[in-house]
Scaffold this motif. Structure first.
Motif, short mmCIF file in Angstrom:
data_model
loop_
_atom_site.label_atom_id
_atom_site.label_comp_id
_atom_site.label_asym_id
_atom_site.label_seq_id
_atom_site.Cartn_x
_atom_site.Cartn_y
_atom_site.Cartn_z
N LEU A 109 45.29 -6.07 33.28
CA LEU A 109 46.24 -6.33 34.35
C LEU A 109 47.51 -5.50 34.18
O LEU A 109 48.08 -5.00 35.15
CB LEU A 109 46.59 -7.82 34.33
CG LEU A 109 46.97 -8.45 35.65
CD1 LEU A 109 45.92 -8.16 36.70
CD2 LEU A 109 47.13 -9.95 35.48
N LYS A 153 32.96 -7.27 36.01
CA LYS A 153 33.88 -8.41 35.89
C LYS A 153 35.33 -7.95 36.01
O LYS A 153 36.17 -8.64 36.59
CB LYS A 153 33.64 -9.13 34.57
CG LYS A 153 32.33 -9.93 34.59
CD LYS A 153 31.87 -10.32 33.20
CE LYS A 153 32.82 -11.29 32.54
NZ LYS A 153 32.43 -11.55 31.14
N SER A 170 37.24 -7.54 39.43
CA SER A 170 37.80 -8.72 40.10
C SER A 170 39.33 -8.71 40.04
O SER A 170 39.99 -9.30 40.89
CB SER A 170 37.26 -10.00 39.47
OG SER A 170 37.73 -10.12 38.15
N LEU A 171 39.90 -8.02 39.05
CA LEU A 171 41.36 -8.01 38.93
C LEU A 171 42.03 -7.18 40.02
O LEU A 171 43.25 -7.24 40.18
CB LEU A 171 41.77 -7.49 37.55
CG LEU A 171 41.40 -8.40 36.39
CD1 LEU A 171 41.95 -7.88 35.10
CD2 LEU A 171 41.92 -9.81 36.64
N TYR A 226 41.96 -7.90 42.85
CA TYR A 226 42.50 -9.00 43.66
C TYR A 226 44.02 -8.99 43.70
O TYR A 226 44.63 -9.14 44.75
CB TYR A 226 41.98 -10.29 43.03
CG TYR A 226 42.51 -11.57 43.61
CD1 TYR A 226 41.77 -12.27 44.55
CD2 TYR A 226 43.71 -12.11 43.18
CE1 TYR A 226 42.22 -13.47 45.06
CE2 TYR A 226 44.17 -13.30 43.70
CZ TYR A 226 43.43 -13.98 44.63
OH TYR A 226 43.89 -15.16 45.13
N ILE A 227 44.63 -8.74 42.53
CA ILE A 227 46.08 -8.91 42.43
C ILE A 227 46.85 -7.83 43.17
O ILE A 227 47.98 -8.04 43.57
CB ILE A 227 46.52 -9.00 40.96
CG1 ILE A 227 47.91 -9.65 40.87
CG2 ILE A 227 46.53 -7.66 40.29
CD1 ILE A 227 48.13 -10.44 39.67
N SER A 259 36.16 -10.92 45.16
CA SER A 259 37.00 -12.10 44.89
C SER A 259 38.07 -12.26 45.95
O SER A 259 38.40 -13.38 46.38
CB SER A 259 37.69 -11.99 43.53
OG SER A 259 36.76 -11.80 42.52
N THR A 288 38.60 -15.32 48.74
CA THR A 288 39.86 -16.03 49.02
C THR A 288 40.19 -15.98 50.51
O THR A 288 40.68 -16.97 51.08
CB THR A 288 41.00 -15.42 48.19
OG1 THR A 288 40.61 -15.43 46.82
CG2 THR A 288 42.27 -16.21 48.33
#
Lengths: 232, 232
Positions: free
Chosen positions: B74, B165, B168-169, B171-172, B179, B183
């Motif tokens: 991140l 996997k 998916s980050l 997303y931020i 992901s 949402t």
């Protein structure tokens, strides 16, 4: 005139307080999740090694179901999804408290426990089977021979991989920012948007993550030097 | 749950495409494939540099790898998000930001896999190649690396799972991978968060579990072949 890199911003004042509060939250998330994940990991490892087929399979299913889904999806589920399944009274009780941190801790604990249980399991499997058989032959029960004979030996082999899982846990706490836990990453972004000093804020967060990671790596190195694995 | 799938399956799989940008599961997969594809050559160079006999190559690369491995993904994404535009002088969209972060992050992890692979081959191979008159680089390229890459195939598949996997980050930073789409669906439906996120988890699970079983099979297959060779 503001300097290129405003160190004072990080050392005193409101922004400093925000960042330090974030660091403390990150450390607590790591500590609490680790304390919960360790016993859970040992339990899952024992379940997977138990002689009962059904238990073995449910242990396997649990570990694989958790490891093959990203932590972010776990967090989203525990924060947005799971509370809806609870009875209303319990849900309201939870929402009145710190639901963000609770969901993050549940997700982090389960995720870390799944990985740690694999390390514990391979540690136990590295102990020769005769140790267990001898303990059983001397009249120890399954649980007692595990607890008194196998686990103490297995732990020595297991500590280094467990330390490196702790490092992963420390880095994974940053994902809690997605569901609004005020940990280090969240606070750094908050400082960034309040002060536009993005470089300083992210440098602080990076230094904290890196410093803690180096400490954990150092601990693993120290342990391996202090307690080398003995030949069986 | 059935009507949820019935209404949103296309949105979940490809986002707004063809009426808008590609998103959803397709974007997740494209990111993961491109991320690993670009990270591999970089990881190869880093991995070779890690075992290089020249200190001026080995030390800076080792330091870089330590730094990347000690920081959460991140954090790398945040750095890319805020500083790529000022570095390249133009606005970088979320896709390229995420891809850059993924490539840097994965390259550091691949480098360690490759380093371990090279060190596992055994000094004798390099020494024989060198004494046959190969230069250092030729010995690497023609003798060591072909063996390393074959041995690391299972690790590569596992790294691909990890990369899926990691996407998916995105997303931020508002990247419309699966992901993020989940949402979006959740905010449209509003009443079924648990089901939406369970479906999201299930999607990741099917993808990643299938791939990690494949890696497991590859590893066993490889072991059997090595054993058969040893007996012949």
């Amino acid at each position: 005139m503001t300097p290129l890199f405003d160190l004072d911003l990080l050392l005193t004042g409101t922004y400093h307080d925000w960042l330090v509060a974030g660091l403390i939250t990150s450390l607590s998330l790591t500590g609490i999740s680790l304390a919960l994940a360790l016993p859970l990991a040992i339990l899952i490892a024992l379940i997977r090694l138990s002689p009962v087929k059904v238990l073995q399979w449910s242990g396997f299913a649990f570990v694989e179901a958790i490891r093959n889904v990203p932590l972010l999806a776990h967090m989203l589920f525990w924060y947005f999804g799971a509370p809806e399944l609870l009875p209303t009274a319990l849900r309201e009780w939870l929402y009145a408290r710190n639901i963000e941190a609770t969901s993050a801790i549940i997700a982090l604990t389960l995720y870390t426990a799944a990985y740690m249980s694999e390390d514990v399991r391979s540690g136990i499997r590295s102990i020769p089977g005769q140790q267990f058989e001898a303990a059983r032959a001397l009249g120890f029960s399954f649980v007692a021979s595990m607890r008194l004979v196998v686990l103490p030996q297995a732990l020595r082999v297991t500590i280094p991989p467990l330390i490196s899982q702790t490092l992963n846990l420390w880095k994974d706490t940053s994902i809690a920012t997605v569901i609004g836990v005020a940990e280090l990453m969240y606070q750094a972004a908050k400082v960034e948007s309040a002060s536009f000093r993005s470089f300083e804020a992210f440098a602080f967060a990076s230094a904290c993550y890196l410093g803690m990671s180096l400490l954990i790596t150092g601990a693993a190195g120290w342990y391996q030097g202090r307690f080398p694995v003995r030949a069986a | 749950m059935i009507d949820l799938i019935d209404t949103y399956w296309l949105y979940f799989l490809v986002g707004q495409y063809p009426h808008g940008p590609l998103g959803g599961l397709a974007l997740t997969l494209i990111l993961a494939v491109l991320g690993l594809l670009f990270a591999f050559p970089l990881g190869l160079v880093f991995g070779i540099a890690r075992v290089s006999p020249w200190r001026c190559v080995r030390w800076p690369v080792s330091a870089l790898i330590q730094v990347v491995r000690g920081t959460p993904l991140l954090m790398v994404i945040f750095w890319a998000y805020f500083f790529l535009p000022s570095l390249t002088g133009q606005n970088t969209d979320q896709f390229w930001t995420m891809l850059t972060a993924l490539v840097v992050f994965d390259a550091a992890y691949l480098a360690e896999i490759i380093r371990a692979g090279i060190q596992g081959i055994g000094k004798g191979q390099t020494e024989s190649a060198r004494s046959l008159g190969f230069s250092y680089l030729d010995a690497m390229r023609l003798v060591i690396l072909p063996q390393v890459v074959r041995n690391m195939l299972p690790s590569l598949v596992n790294q691909f799972v990890a990369t899926i996997k990691e996407t998916s980050l995105g997303y931020i930073i508002g990247l419309t991978e699966v992901s993020f789409i989940a949402t979006q669906i959740n905010t449209q439906v509003l009443t079924k968060p648990a089901e939406v996120y369970l479906l999201l988890g299930l999607t990741y699970f099917i993808l990643c579990f299938g791939l990690s079983r494949f890696a497991f099979w590859l590893e066993r297959h490889h072991q059997q072949r090595t054993l058969a060779k040893a007996h012949a």
